[in-house]
Write an enzyme that holds these catalytic residues in place. Structure first.
Site, PDB file in Angstrom:
ATOM      1  N   HIS A 153       4.027 -27.149  10.252  1.00  0.00           N
ATOM      2  CA  HIS A 153       5.542 -27.643  10.330  1.00  0.00           C
ATOM      3  C   HIS A 153       5.674 -28.996  10.996  1.00  0.00           C
ATOM      4  O   HIS A 153       6.539 -29.677  10.505  1.00  0.00           O
ATOM      5  CB  HIS A 153       6.363 -26.532  10.940  1.00  0.00           C
ATOM      6  CG  HIS A 153       6.250 -25.195  10.435  1.00  0.00           C
ATOM      7  ND1 HIS A 153       6.089 -24.849   9.309  1.00  0.00           N
ATOM      8  CD2 HIS A 153       6.236 -23.835  11.342  1.00  0.00           C
ATOM      9  CE1 HIS A 153       5.971 -23.616   8.984  1.00  0.00           C
ATOM     10  NE2 HIS A 153       5.819 -23.131  10.198  1.00  0.00           N
ATOM     11  N   LYS A 196       7.589 -21.419  22.537  1.00  0.00           N
ATOM     12  CA  LYS A 196       8.322 -19.893  22.682  1.00  0.00           C
ATOM     13  C   LYS A 196       8.836 -19.719  23.887  1.00  0.00           C
ATOM     14  O   LYS A 196       8.289 -20.027  24.886  1.00  0.00           O
ATOM     15  CB  LYS A 196       7.487 -18.719  22.110  1.00  0.00           C
ATOM     16  CG  LYS A 196       7.007 -18.980  20.802  1.00  0.00           C
ATOM     17  CD  LYS A 196       6.741 -17.565  20.046  1.00  0.00           C
ATOM     18  CE  LYS A 196       6.380 -17.846  18.564  1.00  0.00           C
ATOM     19  NZ  LYS A 196       7.137 -17.989  17.451  1.00  0.00           N
ATOM     20  N   LYS A 213      14.072 -26.437   4.510  1.00  0.00           N
ATOM     21  CA  LYS A 213      15.197 -26.591   5.299  1.00  0.00           C
ATOM     22  C   LYS A 213      16.108 -27.892   4.699  1.00  0.00           C
ATOM     23  O   LYS A 213      15.484 -28.945   4.410  1.00  0.00           O
ATOM     24  CB  LYS A 213      15.127 -26.812   6.688  1.00  0.00           C
ATOM     25  CG  LYS A 213      14.314 -25.536   7.529  1.00  0.00           C
ATOM     26  CD  LYS A 213      13.804 -25.741   8.826  1.00  0.00           C
ATOM     27  CE  LYS A 213      13.266 -24.528   9.382  1.00  0.00           C
ATOM     28  NZ  LYS A 213      13.876 -23.299   9.570  1.00  0.00           N
ATOM     29  N   LYS A 259       1.747 -18.960   4.978  1.00  0.00           N
ATOM     30  CA  LYS A 259       0.901 -19.202   5.853  1.00  0.00           C
ATOM     31  C   LYS A 259       0.410 -17.930   6.727  1.00  0.00           C
ATOM     32  O   LYS A 259       1.083 -16.966   6.460  1.00  0.00           O
ATOM     33  CB  LYS A 259       1.453 -20.383   7.012  1.00  0.00           C
ATOM     34  CG  LYS A 259       2.706 -19.920   7.531  1.00  0.00           C
ATOM     35  CD  LYS A 259       3.184 -20.912   8.733  1.00  0.00           C
ATOM     36  CE  LYS A 259       2.297 -20.693   9.779  1.00  0.00           C
ATOM     37  NZ  LYS A 259       3.169 -19.979  10.785  1.00  0.00           N
ATOM     38  N   ARG A 265       0.753  -1.372   0.049  1.00  0.00           N
ATOM     39  CA  ARG A 265       0.045   0.002  -0.158  1.00  0.00           C
ATOM     40  C   ARG A 265       0.866   1.230   0.100  1.00  0.00           C
ATOM     41  O   ARG A 265       0.475   2.107  -0.831  1.00  0.00           O
ATOM     42  CB  ARG A 265      -1.068   0.068   1.291  1.00  0.00           C
ATOM     43  CG  ARG A 265      -1.976  -0.748   1.116  1.00  0.00           C
ATOM     44  CD  ARG A 265      -3.170  -0.759   2.443  1.00  0.00           C
ATOM     45  NE  ARG A 265      -3.857   0.498   1.919  1.00  0.00           N
ATOM     46  CZ  ARG A 265      -5.010   0.625   1.736  1.00  0.00           C
ATOM     47  NH1 ARG A 265      -5.678  -0.384   1.824  1.00  0.00           N
ATOM     48  NH2 ARG A 265      -5.905   1.657   1.633  1.00  0.00           N
TER      49      ARG A 265
HETATM   50  C1  BG6 Z   1       6.626 -19.549  11.434  1.00  0.00           C
HETATM   51  C2  BG6 Z   1       6.023 -19.224  13.002  1.00  0.00           C
HETATM   52  O1  BG6 Z   1       5.701 -20.160  10.606  1.00  0.00           O
HETATM   53  O2  BG6 Z   1       7.719 -20.320  12.003  1.00  0.00           O
HETATM   54  C3  BG6 Z   1       6.766 -18.374  13.820  1.00  0.00           C
HETATM   55  O3  BG6 Z   1       4.814 -18.210  12.320  1.00  0.00           O
HETATM   56  C4  BG6 Z   1       7.825 -19.296  14.157  1.00  0.00           C
HETATM   57  O4  BG6 Z   1       6.067 -18.071  14.860  1.00  0.00           O
HETATM   58  C5  BG6 Z   1       8.664 -19.769  12.999  1.00  0.00           C
HETATM   59  O5  BG6 Z   1       8.847 -18.458  14.746  1.00  0.00           O
HETATM   60  C6  BG6 Z   1       9.713 -20.744  13.127  1.00  0.00           C
HETATM   61  O6  BG6 Z   1      10.527 -20.967  11.984  1.00  0.00           O
HETATM   62  P1  BG6 Z   1      12.030 -21.396  12.168  1.00  0.00           P
HETATM   63  O7  BG6 Z   1      12.464 -21.590  10.872  1.00  0.00           O
HETATM   64  O8  BG6 Z   1      12.811 -20.353  12.928  1.00  0.00           O
HETATM   65  O9  BG6 Z   1      11.954 -22.659  13.099  1.00  0.00           O
END
Ligand code: BG6
Length: 520
Positions: free
Chosen positions: A266, A366, A208, A174, A69
């Site tokens: 994931h 986290k 990865k 996502k 935007r």
């Molecule tokens: C993201 C999440 O998809 O993956 C985040 O929204 C998270 O909250 C992240 O921190 C983790 O990714 P990575 O590659 O750092 O393990």
């Protein structure tokens, strides 16, 4: 040239296989990033394009347009990207000099057809100036409420139409919905405009190296697969631990929580790679079909199961690296009475011949003690304890650990005789360390995914059924937690390994999480 859809598909598939096998530059295309002012563009996408250029995989005829935007000029956009690269120490000057003149910017509202008319003109101009051949990759990295409108307008503008051998593909970030119903709605909206073959639902875990290595590890080696089943494996643990808190994402995170944010995407992707049967070929759908079978075999949770098999926690204040950090409820843009979980642990059962009675324990959170992602394959004990008079702790069962990040490697633990006149056993490991063996190459994890989309290989992207099945599995958990509100939400101090209940989940079955402090 015959441009019927099937001949386009066949020739695309052939050139995909050839490009991938030879590792040569992708064919001509333009890339459009919707939501270009977001973090992802500067942190991941632009560095990934630079790394692709380093590896000589970026199309020779290529241009990028960022769209958001905010009205800024091409020059400002380039400066902002350059500054971000410099700040992150990612700037590779010679590569940046080559990429920079190919970066452009336009501002626009994604609800407005006029934005897409202007975009179309700009892309047609690129086709002439940069020979991008009418092949367009659209990267949707906007707030999720804009996915639907953006796709609809894109369709109306004619920009998604594949004809005369030109391809049009959409990568969608996502969160892919926030539950089963919204994921279905989004899939429906996408399919109104696009063929499934044009949709690339990204899960950056599949970018990865160590995650991709799981398939190679399992199916390119003869010695592991015979052991990869209920006869030899006691259970599997998957840990995705983060040390960071919610940072500046409190507003989004509070509507998501650890389960939605990490598990159906994931963590389930890791479950699928560990749990799947060998595919008949490396064809994208052959691989994804096998992964879907794993999801279909996961025993559905009943609402009653949830309190037994799933744990949720929220971080309280604590210490990280010797420094005090605030509680989740004190983070910016998080309601002071939030009952969003920042930690989830669950026990999954896969009901098929390979995995019956082999639980998969998953945990993610986290503000945990440290950043660490790993998969542990815990083997059964030796059937007869010949060395039973030695210290029992020394007689641990074999363990295979696939370390995903930040350490990257594979390690196998087994018992060995400690040298000396008395028989004493000790646990030793055989280690493979990626960095040691192959060196460190800067990588964001998005390189392979962007390249694969450019060459039309969807293997590492999630199909519609995969994303819906992921949501279907966690749906009872979401429902049950919604009903419970604050009840059952455990607090854990920042800097710990999560709530005690996550340990009890395994202790209840006579098991325990691998001690992470023991890692190298
Ligand atoms: C993201 C999440 O998809 O993956 C985040 O929204 C998270 O909250 C992240 O921190 C983790 O990714 P990575 O590659 O750092 O393990």
């Amino acid at each position: 040239m015959n441009d019927s859809p099937s001949s386009v598909a066949v020739s695309q598939k052939k050139s995909t296989q050839e490009s991938a096998a030879l590792g040569r530059p992708a064919g001509p295309c333009a890339m459009v990033i919707f939501g270009a002012s977001g973090d992802l563009t500067q942190r991941k996408l632009i560095p990934a394009l630079m790394n692709l250029s380093r590896d000589n995989l970026l199309p020779r005829d290529f241009a990028v347009i960022g769209l958001s935007r905010r009205p800024i000029s091409d020059q400002e956009f380039r400066r902002k990207m350059g500054d971000a690269l410099r700040e992150a120490d990612d700037l590779q000057p010679d590569l940046w000099e080559k990429l920079q003149p190919r970066l452009f910017y336009m501002s626009g509202d994604l609800h407005e057809p006029a934005t897409f008319a202007a975009l179309r003109d700009r892309l047609h101009h690129f086709d002439r100036e940069f020979k991008t051949a009418g092949n367009y990759l659209f990267y949707l990295s906007t707030a999720p409420d804009l996915f639907g409108p953006a796709i609809e307008r894109l369709g109306e503008s004619g920009l998604t139409k594949e004809e005369n051998g030109r391809w049009r593909r959409v990568i969608i970030e996502k969160p892919f919905g926030r539950d089963l119903e919204s994921a279905r709605t989004l899939n429906h909206q996408l399919r109104e405009v696009l063929q499934e073959s044009q949709i690339y639902r990204i899960d950056h875990y599949l970018g990865k190296e160590t995650v991709q290595n799981i398939l190679v590890f399992r199916f390119a080696n003869g010695i592991f697969e015979p052991l990869w089943n209920r006869r030899y494996i006691d259970h599997v643990q998957i840990t995705v631990a983060e040390q960071v808190g919610v940072e500046d994402r409190g507003a989004y995170y509070d509507t998501a929580g650890a389960l939605r944010d990490m598990v159906p995407n994931h963590l389930f992707q890791l479950v699928a790679l560990i749990g799947m049967e060998p595919p008949p070929s490396l064809d994208a759908d052959a691989i994804r079909d096998e992964q879907v079978k794993v999801f279909r075999s996961i025993r559905p949770y009943s609402l009653d199961d949830v309190s037994q098999l799933v744990v949720r926690g929220q971080y309280d204040k604590g210490m990280i690296n010797g420094k005090p950090v605030p509680a989740y409820r004190e983070e910016p843009k998080v309601p002071r009475d939030s009952h969003t979980e920042t930690f989830a642990a669950l026990k999954l059962e896969i009901n098929n011949w390979r995995w019956a009675d082999v639980p998969f324990y998953l945990r993610t959170g986290k503000r945990l003690a440290r950043r660490h992602t790993e998969i542990v394959i815990q083997f059964r004990r030796a059937p007869h304890l010949l060395f039973r008079n030695t210290a029992i702790t020394a007689c641990q069962a074999n363990q295979l650990v696939l370390s995903i990040q930040p350490e990257e490697g594979v390690s196998l633990r087994f018992g060995a005789k400690i040298p000396g006149p008395v028989v004493q056993l000790g646990g030793v490991t055989m280690d493979f360390d990626y960095a040691q063996r192959f060196g460190n190459r800067p990588s964001t994890g998005y390189e392979r995914l962007l390249y694969d989309c450019m060459i039309g290989d969807p293997t590492l992207f999630r199909r519609a059924d995969m994303s819906e099945l992921g949501w279907a599995i966690v749906e009872p958990i979401l429902k049950s937690w919604e009903k419970q509100g604050n009840d059952g939400l455990m607090k854990y101090p920042a800097g710990s390994w999560g709530p005690e209940a996550a340990n009890e989940l395994l202790a209840h079955d006579g098991r325990h999480w691998r001690e992470l402090e023991e890692c190298k």
